[in-house]
Design a protein around this motif. Structure first.
Motif, PDB file in Angstrom:
ATOM      1  N   ALA A  12       0.855  -1.185   0.000  1.00 13.02           N
ATOM      2  CA  ALA A  12       0.000   0.000   0.000  1.00 13.02           C
ATOM      3  C   ALA A  12       0.889   1.231   0.000  1.00 13.02           C
ATOM      4  CB  ALA A  12      -0.904   0.003   1.236  1.00 13.02           C
ATOM      5  N   VAL A  13       0.396   2.298  -0.628  1.00 17.92           N
ATOM      6  CA  VAL A  13       1.119   3.567  -0.699  1.00 17.92           C
ATOM      7  C   VAL A  13       0.127   4.670  -0.348  1.00 17.92           C
ATOM      8  CG1 VAL A  13       2.299   5.190  -2.235  1.00 17.92           C
ATOM      9  CG2 VAL A  13       2.663   2.724  -2.502  1.00 17.92           C
ATOM     10  N   HIS A  14       0.532   5.566   0.546  1.00 16.88           N
ATOM     11  CA  HIS A  14      -0.307   6.724   0.860  1.00 16.88           C
ATOM     12  C   HIS A  14      -0.020   7.780  -0.203  1.00 16.88           C
ATOM     13  CE1 HIS A  14      -2.923   9.141   3.286  1.00 16.88           C
ATOM     14  NE2 HIS A  14      -2.031  10.124   3.291  1.00 16.88           N
ATOM     15  N   ILE A  15      -0.893   7.889  -1.189  1.00 14.62           N
ATOM     16  CA  ILE A  15      -0.646   8.691  -2.380  1.00 14.62           C
ATOM     17  C   ILE A  15      -0.360  10.160  -2.074  1.00 14.62           C
ATOM     18  CG2 ILE A  15      -1.661   9.475  -4.556  1.00 14.62           C
ATOM     19  CD1 ILE A  15      -3.139   6.716  -4.576  1.00 14.62           C
ATOM     20  N   PRO A  16      -1.097  10.814  -1.164  1.00  9.19           N
ATOM     21  CA  PRO A  16      -0.831  12.243  -0.933  1.00  9.19           C
ATOM     22  C   PRO A  16       0.593  12.547  -0.464  1.00  9.19           C
ATOM     23  CG  PRO A  16      -2.969  11.658  -0.038  1.00  9.19           C
ATOM     24  CD  PRO A  16      -2.286  10.368  -0.424  1.00  9.19           C
ATOM     25  N   ASP A  17       1.229  11.598   0.237  1.00  9.03           N
ATOM     26  CA  ASP A  17       2.554  11.847   0.801  1.00  9.03           C
ATOM     27  C   ASP A  17       3.688  11.159   0.045  1.00  9.03           C
ATOM     28  OD1 ASP A  17       1.306  13.266   2.834  1.00  9.03           O
ATOM     29  OD2 ASP A  17       1.166  11.510   4.135  1.00  9.03           O
ATOM     30  N   ALA A  18       3.376  10.425  -1.002  1.00  2.25           N
ATOM     31  CA  ALA A  18       4.408   9.671  -1.722  1.00  2.25           C
ATOM     32  C   ALA A  18       5.436  10.623  -2.336  1.00  2.25           C
ATOM     33  CB  ALA A  18       3.775   8.819  -2.813  1.00  2.25           C
ATOM     34  N   VAL A  74      -6.398  12.664  -6.870  1.00  2.00           N
ATOM     35  CA  VAL A  74      -6.258  12.653  -5.420  1.00  2.00           C
ATOM     36  C   VAL A  74      -6.355  14.074  -4.872  1.00  2.00           C
ATOM     37  CG1 VAL A  74      -4.694  12.075  -3.511  1.00  2.00           C
ATOM     38  CG2 VAL A  74      -4.837  10.587  -5.511  1.00  2.00           C
ATOM     39  N   SER A  75      -5.736  15.025  -5.590  1.00  2.00           N
ATOM     40  CA  SER A  75      -5.786  16.426  -5.165  1.00  2.00           C
ATOM     41  C   SER A  75      -5.589  17.315  -6.379  1.00  2.00           C
ATOM     42  CB  SER A  75      -4.713  16.708  -4.111  1.00  2.00           C
ATOM     43  OG  SER A  75      -3.421  16.432  -4.620  1.00  2.00           O
TER      44      SER A  75
END
Length: 120
Positions: A12-18, A74-75
Protein backbone atom coordinates in the motif's frame (compact mmCIF):
# COMPACT_ATOMS: atom_id res chain seq x y z
CA UNK A 1 8.47 0.89 -4.62
CA UNK A 2 8.84 0.05 -8.29
CA UNK A 3 8.71 -3.48 -9.51
CA UNK A 4 8.48 -5.34 -12.79
CA UNK A 5 7.27 -8.51 -11.10
CA UNK A 6 3.48 -9.02 -11.08
CA UNK A 7 4.01 -11.68 -8.40
CA UNK A 8 5.68 -9.18 -6.03
CA UNK A 9 4.29 -8.84 -2.52
CA UNK A 10 1.15 -6.80 -2.10
CA UNK A 11 1.73 -3.28 -0.78
CA UNK A 12 0.00 0.00 0.00
CA UNK A 13 1.12 3.57 -0.70
CA UNK A 14 -0.31 6.72 0.86
CA UNK A 15 -0.65 8.69 -2.38
CA UNK A 16 -0.83 12.24 -0.93
CA UNK A 17 2.55 11.85 0.80
CA UNK A 18 4.41 9.67 -1.72
CA UNK A 19 7.78 11.07 -2.80
CA UNK A 20 7.86 11.64 -6.55
CA UNK A 21 10.73 12.03 -8.99
CA UNK A 22 11.15 14.66 -11.75
CA UNK A 23 9.69 13.78 -15.16
CA UNK A 24 10.77 16.64 -17.43
CA UNK A 25 8.21 17.90 -19.93
CA UNK A 26 9.10 18.39 -23.57
CA UNK A 27 9.16 22.21 -23.90
CA UNK A 28 7.05 21.85 -27.06
CA UNK A 29 4.18 20.60 -24.86
CA UNK A 30 4.06 23.76 -22.72
CA UNK A 31 1.54 26.35 -23.89
CA UNK A 32 1.74 28.67 -20.87
CA UNK A 33 3.15 28.88 -17.37
CA UNK A 34 6.03 26.85 -16.00
CA UNK A 35 4.41 23.50 -15.15
CA UNK A 36 6.56 20.88 -13.45
CA UNK A 37 5.79 17.16 -13.70
CA UNK A 38 6.82 14.53 -11.17
CA UNK A 39 5.84 10.89 -10.82
CA UNK A 40 6.55 7.43 -9.56
CA UNK A 41 5.93 4.07 -11.21
CA UNK A 42 4.60 1.70 -8.56
CA UNK A 43 4.20 -1.42 -10.69
CA UNK A 44 5.03 -2.32 -14.28
CA UNK A 45 4.27 -5.61 -15.97
CA UNK A 46 7.20 -7.67 -17.23
CA UNK A 47 6.22 -6.89 -20.84
CA UNK A 48 5.89 -3.16 -20.08
CA UNK A 49 2.28 -3.04 -21.30
CA UNK A 50 0.66 -2.32 -17.91
CA UNK A 51 1.92 0.57 -15.79
CA UNK A 52 0.52 1.77 -12.46
CA UNK A 53 1.73 4.80 -10.60
CA UNK A 54 1.37 8.33 -9.28
CA UNK A 55 1.71 11.49 -11.38
CA UNK A 56 1.65 15.18 -10.47
CA UNK A 57 1.69 18.45 -12.41
CA UNK A 58 1.87 22.04 -11.15
CA UNK A 59 -0.28 24.85 -12.64
CA UNK A 60 0.10 25.75 -16.29
CA UNK A 61 -1.22 24.69 -19.69
CA UNK A 62 0.23 21.70 -21.57
CA UNK A 63 -0.65 19.45 -24.48
CA UNK A 64 -0.37 15.67 -24.59
CA UNK A 65 -1.20 12.63 -26.69
CA UNK A 66 -2.73 10.10 -24.33
CA UNK A 67 -2.29 6.40 -23.72
CA UNK A 68 -5.20 4.13 -22.76
CA UNK A 69 -5.51 5.33 -19.15
CA UNK A 70 -7.76 5.23 -16.12
CA UNK A 71 -6.86 7.61 -13.31
CA UNK A 72 -8.32 8.97 -10.09
CA UNK A 73 -7.54 12.53 -8.99
CA UNK A 74 -6.26 12.65 -5.42
CA UNK A 75 -5.79 16.43 -5.17
CA UNK A 76 -5.88 19.53 -7.31
CA UNK A 77 -8.02 20.68 -10.21
CA UNK A 78 -7.70 20.83 -13.98
CA UNK A 79 -9.67 21.23 -17.18
CA UNK A 80 -8.80 18.61 -19.80
CA UNK A 81 -9.97 19.45 -23.31
CA UNK A 82 -10.02 16.44 -25.65
CA UNK A 83 -9.55 17.50 -29.27
CA UNK A 84 -12.80 16.78 -31.11
CA UNK A 85 -14.42 15.57 -27.87
CA UNK A 86 -15.41 16.50 -24.34
CA UNK A 87 -13.98 19.08 -21.99
CA UNK A 88 -13.48 17.43 -18.61
CA UNK A 89 -13.48 19.35 -15.32
CA UNK A 90 -11.60 17.13 -12.89
CA UNK A 91 -10.84 17.37 -9.19
CA UNK A 92 -10.39 15.26 -6.04
CA UNK A 93 -12.24 11.96 -6.19
CA UNK A 94 -12.93 12.10 -9.93
CA UNK A 95 -12.16 9.07 -12.08
CA UNK A 96 -11.23 9.77 -15.68
CA UNK A 97 -10.74 7.54 -18.71
CA UNK A 98 -8.62 8.73 -21.63
CA UNK A 99 -8.36 6.80 -24.88
CA UNK A 100 -5.12 5.97 -26.62
CA UNK A 101 -4.37 8.67 -29.17
CA UNK A 102 -6.57 11.35 -27.58
CA UNK A 103 -4.92 14.73 -28.15
CA UNK A 104 -5.51 16.79 -25.02
CA UNK A 105 -4.87 20.22 -23.59
CA UNK A 106 -4.51 20.28 -19.80
CA UNK A 107 -5.20 23.57 -18.02
CA UNK A 108 -4.01 22.88 -14.50
CA UNK A 109 -5.62 25.30 -12.01
CA UNK A 110 -4.21 23.75 -8.79
CA UNK A 111 -1.33 21.26 -8.53
CA UNK A 112 -2.94 17.97 -9.58
CA UNK A 113 -1.94 14.56 -8.27
CA UNK A 114 -3.42 11.35 -9.62
CA UNK A 115 -3.09 7.61 -9.29
CA UNK A 116 -3.16 5.94 -12.70
CA UNK A 117 -3.26 2.68 -14.62
CA UNK A 118 -2.03 2.75 -18.23
CA UNK A 119 -2.45 -0.06 -20.77
CA UNK A 120 -0.01 0.15 -23.68
Amino acid sequence: MTTNDQAAASFAVHIPDAELEPEPLDPAQIISGEPVVTGKVLLESADGKQVRGIWQITPGVVTDTEANELFVVVSGRATVAVEGGATLEIGPGDACVLREGDRTTWTVHETLRKAYHISL
